[in-house]
Design a protein around this motif. Structure first.
Motif, mmCIF file in Angstrom:
data_model
loop_
_atom_site.group_PDB
_atom_site.id
_atom_site.type_symbol
_atom_site.label_atom_id
_atom_site.label_comp_id
_atom_site.label_asym_id
_atom_site.label_seq_id
_atom_site.Cartn_x
_atom_site.Cartn_y
_atom_site.Cartn_z
ATOM 1 N N SER A 103 -2.424 22.249 -11.246
ATOM 2 C CA SER A 103 -3.250 21.416 -10.297
ATOM 3 C C SER A 103 -4.473 22.119 -10.750
ATOM 4 N N SER A 109 -6.533 17.090 -5.769
ATOM 5 C CA SER A 109 -5.153 16.553 -6.329
ATOM 6 C C SER A 109 -5.303 16.096 -7.731
ATOM 7 N N GLU A 145 9.672 22.807 -14.914
ATOM 8 C CA GLU A 145 9.095 21.207 -14.572
ATOM 9 C C GLU A 145 8.586 20.850 -16.173
ATOM 10 N N TRP A 271 1.885 21.304 -9.510
ATOM 11 C CA TRP A 271 1.689 19.938 -9.997
ATOM 12 C C TRP A 271 2.833 19.024 -9.976
ATOM 13 N N ASP A 272 3.445 18.395 -8.696
ATOM 14 C CA ASP A 272 4.512 17.544 -8.994
ATOM 15 C C ASP A 272 5.808 18.498 -9.487
ATOM 16 N N GLY A 274 8.745 19.539 -7.878
ATOM 17 C CA GLY A 274 9.629 19.849 -7.145
ATOM 18 C C GLY A 274 11.210 20.135 -7.852
ATOM 19 N N ASN A 330 3.995 22.312 -3.005
ATOM 20 C CA ASN A 330 4.281 20.999 -3.781
ATOM 21 C C ASN A 330 4.321 19.576 -3.002
ATOM 22 N N GLU A 331 4.671 19.893 -1.687
ATOM 23 C CA GLU A 331 4.786 18.840 -1.048
ATOM 24 C C GLU A 331 3.330 18.238 -0.613
ATOM 25 N N ALA A 334 1.825 16.657 -3.436
ATOM 26 C CA ALA A 334 2.518 15.401 -3.796
ATOM 27 C C ALA A 334 1.780 14.322 -2.913
ATOM 28 N N SER A 335 1.753 14.895 -1.507
ATOM 29 C CA SER A 335 1.168 13.932 -0.424
ATOM 30 C C SER A 335 -0.258 13.401 -0.753
ATOM 31 N N THR A 337 -1.010 12.631 -3.672
ATOM 32 C CA THR A 337 -1.096 11.580 -4.923
ATOM 33 C C THR A 337 0.007 10.472 -4.565
ATOM 34 N N ASP A 338 0.794 10.663 -3.557
ATOM 35 C CA ASP A 338 1.844 9.929 -3.249
ATOM 36 C C ASP A 338 1.601 9.109 -1.856
#
Length: 374
Positions: A103, A109, A145, A271-272, A274, A330-331, A334-335, A337-338
């Protein structure tokens, strides 16, 4: 690998049958395969086969035809490209096998790609400063990742005694389950032969903070002064950014392989990542499978196997705190971008707010009931 592919001059740089198959459509258009060794201001430096010889040569090419608004999709060091040598343009990028993405900022984001198509991600950590296990875990989460195999290298091992070094290697290994940990010294040569053997024939990316000794380590592995080196500050072990671009460097034959050296990273935002976090904290993920509730948050739930492991000493509290921190981060990213995940987190937050208000009102009501009337 076919005989034709095995004899290709770019094999030393990672060329194989898989990339040859991905390139076949571009070959039909008369384009040339090349690996990007550096990107700078809209142009890139690539290595391509030098005619019919067994050698390679460098070419400069314009990147305008593959420019994209997606910061994760832009070309970077390590990419394989289809080049039009006649016009001097990169026409396309081959599909990436791995990509190291972080990130760009904790308040944004956007992702930033640092290197592509690396088989091994080397996390360089200087022993000139106190060991920061949380930062190592953060690097490892991004490394897992990316799809590359992580490797932790403790540099400047000559600065500590053998006894202390043993403890530091053990502590790092506990924070990096399933990851090889090596201690090296470019000053004395300690551990460099083992590291060179691990990296031989592979594409590796070198990551770490400024002052971690990456440039010195790159010079030692390449066997030449290819990267500038500056001294670190005595008071905190930090250094200046001696490497300002990401450079792909060939490693000596016969083993060969390449090394991508990167600038020192002050911030390493997830960055994404998980799956990378789960892999970094694999023992916590395994314990979580034994919790009474499948959605256990490992906070105060009854029957939590993770908290039970902390109480018995099987799991260190620092490790759980680090896990929680990276999961939350990470959450959050992710929030950003999702949309769906962001809505779920918002609903969960509102539900907890409502429950908190009800609990407070109930508590206040009971307080009023027990207070004597004036």
């Amino acid at each position: 690998m076919s005989e034709h592919t095995a004899q290709h001059p770019l094999v030393r740089y990672g060329w194989d049958e898989g990339f040859a198959a991905d390139f076949s459509a571009h070959a039909a258009e008369g384009l040339t395969p090349g690996r990007i060794v550096r990107v700078d201001r809209g142009r890139c430096d690539l290595v391509v086969a030098d005619g019919d010889s067994d050698d390679v040569r460098h070419v400069l090419a314009d990147t305008a035809l593959v420019t994209t608004g997606d910061p994760v999709a832009i070309m970077c060091t390590g990419d394989w490209a289809a080049v039009d040598l006649a016009s001097g343009h990169v026409r396309a990028l081959l599909p990436r096998r791995t990509a190291f993405v972080r990130s760009t900022s904790s308040s944004r984001s956007e992702g930033q790609i640092l290197a592509a198509n690396a088989d091994c991600a080397i996390v360089a950590v200087s022993l000139a400063a106190d060991l920061d296990l949380g930062r190592i875990e953060r690097f490892l989460a991004l490394a897992w990742e990316s799809g590359a195999e992580p490797l932790v290298v403790l540099t400047k091992a000559d600065l500590v005694t053998a006894e202390v070094l043993g403890h530091l290697v053990a502590d790092t290994g506990a924070a990096a389950p399933g990851v090889q940990v090596l201690a090296v010294s470019a000053e004395t040569g300690e551990g460099l032969d083992v590291l060179a053997a691990v990296l031989g024939g592979r594409a590796s990316v070198l990551l770490g903070q400024s002052g971690a000794g990456k440039s010195t380590l790159a010079n030692a592995l390449v066997g030449a002064e290819v990267q500038d080196v500056q001294a670190t500050r005595d008071r905190d072990g930090k250094g200046r950014h001696t490497t300002t671009t990401r450079n792909l460097l060939p490693l000596p034959l016969p083993a060969g392989g390449v090394l991508i050296d990167t600038p020192g990273l002050r911030g390493v935002g997830l960055w994404d990542a998980g799956a990378g976090v789960a892999r970094t904290f694999s023992e916590i993920e395994a314990l979580a499978g034994r919790c009474r509730f499948h959605d256990c948050a490992h906070a105060a739930e009854p029957g939590c196997a993770v908290l039970a492991a902390v109480e018995t000493g099987e799991l260190h509290q620092r490790r759980l705190d680090s896990y929680r921190k990276l999961v939350r981060e990470n959450e959050w990213i992710a929030s950003r971008t999702d949309v769906r995940l962001r809505a779920e987190i918002r609903r969960d937050w509102k539900a907890k707010q409502a429950a908190g208000r009800l609990a407070m009102e109930y508590k206040r009501g009971r307080s009023r009931q027990v207070l004597p009337r004036p």
